[in-house]
Design a protein around this motif. Structure first.
Motif, short mmCIF file in Angstrom:
data_model
loop_
_atom_site.label_atom_id
_atom_site.label_comp_id
_atom_site.label_asym_id
_atom_site.label_seq_id
_atom_site.Cartn_x
_atom_site.Cartn_y
_atom_site.Cartn_z
N ARG A 185 8.90 -4.20 9.16
CA ARG A 185 9.88 -4.50 8.11
C ARG A 185 9.37 -4.01 6.76
NH1 ARG A 185 9.89 -9.67 8.64
NH2 ARG A 185 11.34 -9.61 10.38
N ARG A 186 8.10 -4.27 6.48
CA ARG A 186 7.52 -3.82 5.20
C ARG A 186 7.45 -2.30 5.12
NH1 ARG A 186 2.58 -7.76 3.31
NH2 ARG A 186 3.93 -9.29 2.33
N MET A 187 7.17 -1.65 6.24
CA MET A 187 7.13 -0.18 6.24
C MET A 187 8.51 0.38 5.88
SD MET A 187 4.59 0.92 9.41
CE MET A 187 5.76 0.52 10.65
N LEU A 188 9.55 -0.19 6.48
CA LEU A 188 10.91 0.29 6.20
C LEU A 188 11.30 0.00 4.75
CD1 LEU A 188 12.66 -0.69 9.54
CD2 LEU A 188 11.99 1.60 8.76
N GLN A 189 10.95 -1.16 4.25
CA GLN A 189 11.24 -1.49 2.85
C GLN A 189 10.51 -0.53 1.92
OE1 GLN A 189 9.88 -5.56 3.02
NE2 GLN A 189 11.97 -6.35 2.97
N THR A 190 9.27 -0.21 2.26
CA THR A 190 8.47 0.68 1.44
C THR A 190 9.07 2.08 1.39
OG1 THR A 190 6.46 -0.58 1.94
CG2 THR A 190 6.15 1.66 1.13
N ILE A 191 9.41 2.63 2.55
CA ILE A 191 9.96 3.98 2.56
C ILE A 191 11.34 4.01 1.91
CG2 ILE A 191 11.05 4.00 4.85
CD1 ILE A 191 8.89 6.84 3.49
N ASP A 192 12.12 2.96 2.08
CA ASP A 192 13.43 2.89 1.41
C ASP A 192 13.26 2.91 -0.10
OD1 ASP A 192 14.89 2.87 3.75
OD2 ASP A 192 15.25 0.71 3.74
N GLY A 193 12.32 2.11 -0.60
CA GLY A 193 12.07 2.07 -2.03
C GLY A 193 11.59 3.41 -2.55
N ALA A 221 -6.51 -1.77 -7.74
CA ALA A 221 -5.87 -2.81 -6.93
C ALA A 221 -5.86 -2.47 -5.44
CB ALA A 221 -4.44 -3.04 -7.41
N SER A 222 -6.13 -3.47 -4.63
CA SER A 222 -6.04 -3.27 -3.18
C SER A 222 -4.59 -3.04 -2.76
CB SER A 222 -6.64 -4.47 -2.43
OG SER A 222 -5.91 -5.64 -2.74
N ALA A 223 -3.66 -3.56 -3.54
CA ALA A 223 -2.23 -3.38 -3.24
C ALA A 223 -1.86 -1.89 -3.22
CB ALA A 223 -1.38 -4.12 -4.25
N ARG A 224 -2.54 -1.11 -4.04
CA ARG A 224 -2.29 0.34 -4.08
C ARG A 224 -2.56 0.96 -2.72
NH1 ARG A 224 -6.43 3.59 -6.20
NH2 ARG A 224 -5.88 5.73 -5.86
N HIS A 225 -3.65 0.54 -2.09
CA HIS A 225 -4.01 1.06 -0.78
C HIS A 225 -3.09 0.53 0.32
CE1 HIS A 225 -7.54 2.86 -2.54
NE2 HIS A 225 -7.79 1.70 -3.13
N VAL A 243 0.14 -0.21 -0.06
CA VAL A 243 1.40 0.53 -0.16
C VAL A 243 1.23 1.95 0.39
CG1 VAL A 243 3.11 1.50 -1.75
CG2 VAL A 243 2.34 -0.85 -2.03
N ALA A 244 0.12 2.58 0.08
CA ALA A 244 -0.12 3.94 0.60
C ALA A 244 -0.18 3.92 2.13
CB ALA A 244 -1.42 4.50 0.03
N GLY A 245 -0.80 2.91 2.69
CA GLY A 245 -0.86 2.77 4.14
C GLY A 245 0.51 2.52 4.75
#
Length: 104
Positions: free
Chosen positions: A37-45, A73-77, A79-81
């Motif tokens: 779900r997060r992967m799809l949200q990420t690519i949509d964004g 930020a670890s969040a950067r990594h 999101v990239a993943g």
């Protein structure tokens, strides 16, 4: 082995079409579903023009970060993943995602 996965999918489809209780789908764990779900949200964004930092703010619920904070930020990594995995899923990896894991 894929035949068994397909038979299970057909059984779920038939149950749904005939108004019966749908057997649980055991191919993905709750954690795998959440990540998908997060992967799809990420690519949509990303495709909608959001920056990776904006995506992190929404999906990971982090506050606004300065440029330097974002770089560290670890969040950067994360999101990239998520973006990398989403791209892999879109280019055919979803087939593997939907199969049961088999012991070698």
């Amino acid at each position: 082995m894929e035949g068994f996965d397909r038979m299970e999918a057909v059984a779920r489809l038939l149950a749904s079409l005939h108004g019966r209780a749908i057997p649980p789908d055991t191919r993905l764990t709750r954690q795998q579903l959440a990540r998908a779900r997060r992967m799809l949200q990420t690519i949509d964004g990303y495709r909608a023009g959001a920056t990776q930092q904006e995506i992190a703010e929404v999906i990971l619920r982090i506050g606004k970060l300065t440029r330097d904070e974002w770089q560290a930020a670890s969040a950067r990594h994360v999101v990239a993943g998520l973006l990398g995995d989403a791209r892999a899923m879109i280019s055919g990896g979803y087939r593997k995602l939907l199969r049961h894991r088999r012991r070698s």
